[in-house]
Design a protein around this motif. Structure first.
Motif, mmCIF file in Angstrom:
data_model
loop_
_atom_site.group_PDB
_atom_site.id
_atom_site.type_symbol
_atom_site.label_atom_id
_atom_site.label_comp_id
_atom_site.label_asym_id
_atom_site.label_seq_id
_atom_site.Cartn_x
_atom_site.Cartn_y
_atom_site.Cartn_z
ATOM 1 N N GLU A 56 0.801 -1.237 0.000
ATOM 2 C CA GLU A 56 0.000 0.000 0.000
ATOM 3 C C GLU A 56 0.831 1.284 0.000
ATOM 4 O OE1 GLU A 56 -3.424 0.242 2.513
ATOM 5 O OE2 GLU A 56 -3.587 -1.940 2.649
ATOM 6 N N ASP A 57 1.964 1.269 -0.661
ATOM 7 C CA ASP A 57 2.822 2.444 -0.769
ATOM 8 C C ASP A 57 3.327 2.951 0.585
ATOM 9 O OD1 ASP A 57 4.147 4.089 -2.638
ATOM 10 O OD2 ASP A 57 2.787 5.757 -2.179
ATOM 11 N N TYR A 58 3.356 2.070 1.583
ATOM 12 C CA TYR A 58 3.841 2.454 2.916
ATOM 13 C C TYR A 58 5.360 2.526 2.937
ATOM 14 C CZ TYR A 58 -0.729 1.279 5.034
ATOM 15 O OH TYR A 58 -2.052 1.218 5.382
ATOM 16 N N THR A 59 5.870 3.527 3.636
ATOM 17 C CA THR A 59 7.288 3.546 3.975
ATOM 18 C C THR A 59 7.457 2.691 5.234
ATOM 19 O OG1 THR A 59 7.080 5.471 5.424
ATOM 20 C CG2 THR A 59 7.571 5.899 3.078
ATOM 21 N N ILE A 60 8.689 2.466 5.627
ATOM 22 C CA ILE A 60 8.919 1.709 6.863
ATOM 23 C C ILE A 60 8.238 2.425 8.037
ATOM 24 C CG2 ILE A 60 10.660 0.950 8.534
ATOM 25 C CD1 ILE A 60 12.579 0.503 6.155
ATOM 26 N N SER A 61 8.381 3.747 8.092
ATOM 27 C CA SER A 61 7.747 4.512 9.184
ATOM 28 C C SER A 61 6.237 4.356 9.170
ATOM 29 C CB SER A 61 8.098 6.001 9.082
ATOM 30 O OG SER A 61 9.455 6.204 9.363
ATOM 31 N N ASP A 62 5.648 4.463 7.982
ATOM 32 C CA ASP A 62 4.197 4.292 7.858
ATOM 33 C C ASP A 62 3.780 2.902 8.331
ATOM 34 O OD1 ASP A 62 4.091 6.805 6.610
ATOM 35 O OD2 ASP A 62 4.122 5.944 4.586
ATOM 36 N N ALA A 63 4.531 1.898 7.888
ATOM 37 C CA ALA A 63 4.198 0.515 8.233
ATOM 38 C C ALA A 63 4.277 0.286 9.739
ATOM 39 C CB ALA A 63 5.116 -0.453 7.497
ATOM 40 N N GLN A 82 -1.406 0.477 14.957
ATOM 41 C CA GLN A 82 -2.857 0.668 14.836
ATOM 42 C C GLN A 82 -3.579 -0.672 14.689
ATOM 43 O OE1 GLN A 82 -2.860 3.174 11.352
ATOM 44 N NE2 GLN A 82 -3.008 5.068 12.562
ATOM 45 N N LEU A 83 -3.058 -1.524 13.828
ATOM 46 C CA LEU A 83 -3.686 -2.822 13.598
ATOM 47 C C LEU A 83 -3.617 -3.714 14.832
ATOM 48 C CD1 LEU A 83 -2.501 -3.583 9.945
ATOM 49 C CD2 LEU A 83 -4.834 -3.032 10.698
ATOM 50 N N THR A 84 -2.556 -3.585 15.600
ATOM 51 C CA THR A 84 -2.431 -4.368 16.832
ATOM 52 C C THR A 84 -3.541 -3.991 17.805
ATOM 53 O OG1 THR A 84 -0.052 -4.642 16.535
ATOM 54 C CG2 THR A 84 -0.905 -4.933 18.771
ATOM 55 N N ALA A 85 -3.786 -2.704 17.961
ATOM 56 C CA ALA A 85 -4.874 -2.251 18.840
ATOM 57 C C ALA A 85 -6.224 -2.748 18.305
ATOM 58 C CB ALA A 85 -4.868 -0.728 18.953
ATOM 59 N N LEU A 86 -6.403 -2.675 17.006
ATOM 60 C CA LEU A 86 -7.643 -3.138 16.384
ATOM 61 C C LEU A 86 -7.814 -4.652 16.582
ATOM 62 C CD1 LEU A 86 -9.946 -1.884 14.753
ATOM 63 C CD2 LEU A 86 -8.669 -2.443 12.677
ATOM 64 N N SER A 87 -6.744 -5.380 16.417
ATOM 65 C CA SER A 87 -6.770 -6.830 16.591
ATOM 66 C C SER A 87 -7.171 -7.202 18.018
ATOM 67 C CB SER A 87 -5.394 -7.410 16.263
ATOM 68 O OG SER A 87 -5.320 -8.751 16.635
#
Length: 161
Positions: free
Chosen positions: A80-87, A93-98
């Protein structure tokens, strides 16, 4: 000297361990015990020297981390065009969502219980518990994919330190 981001992070950990060792040495050598002035021993402890050594290590850590941070904002991980920082931000964020989905998926859709006075009471959740369970698994897969992409980028990307 060229190193991969992963090697640079390991070097930062090594430098932090050196600081910890210096602080432990300080803790063990920054005092003397004596019962009278004639028995007073001398010590090799040098407060100023120790501070200078720690400051040199901290400056090196700062320099390496700054280089890593700049590179992390440039290097794409291929998702998704993420940089390392974005990822890394997205992983958090996904960890909290999970964790949320895992919690919501841990209930039974509808339960029945008898209250203390003998009446029957139902508890029904207003969302699809199975969907929460499914979203939890999907989110965990996304986290794993992003983490793998970050790891790959950290291993393949070289920086000059």
């Amino acid at each position: 000297m060229k190193k991969t981001i992963k090697e640079a992070m390991k070097h930062v950990n090594f430098l932090q361990q050196q600081i910890s060792s210096l602080l432990q040495e300080e803790s063990n050598t920054n005092y003397i015990i004596y019962s009278n002035e004639n028995d007073k021993e001398t010590s090799d402890f040098d407060f100023e020297n120790l501070n200078a050594d720690i400051e040199v290590l901290n400056k090196e850590i700062l320099n390496i981390r700054s280089i890593i941070n700049k590179k992390n904002q440039e290097v794409k991980v291929g998702i998704e065009d993420y940089t390392i920082s974005d990822a890394l931000i997205r992983i958090a964020q996904l960890t909290a969502l999970s964790e949320r989905f895992e919690h919501l998926g841990s209930y039974k859709q509808k339960t029945r219980q008898t209250t203390y006075n003998g009446s029957i009471e139902y508890t029904e959740y207003l969302y699809d518990v199975k969907k929460a369970q499914s979203l939890h698994l999907e989110t965990v897969e996304k986290i794993h994919a992003l983490q793998t992409a970050v790891d790959k980028a950290n291993i393949l990307t070289e920086i000059e330190i």
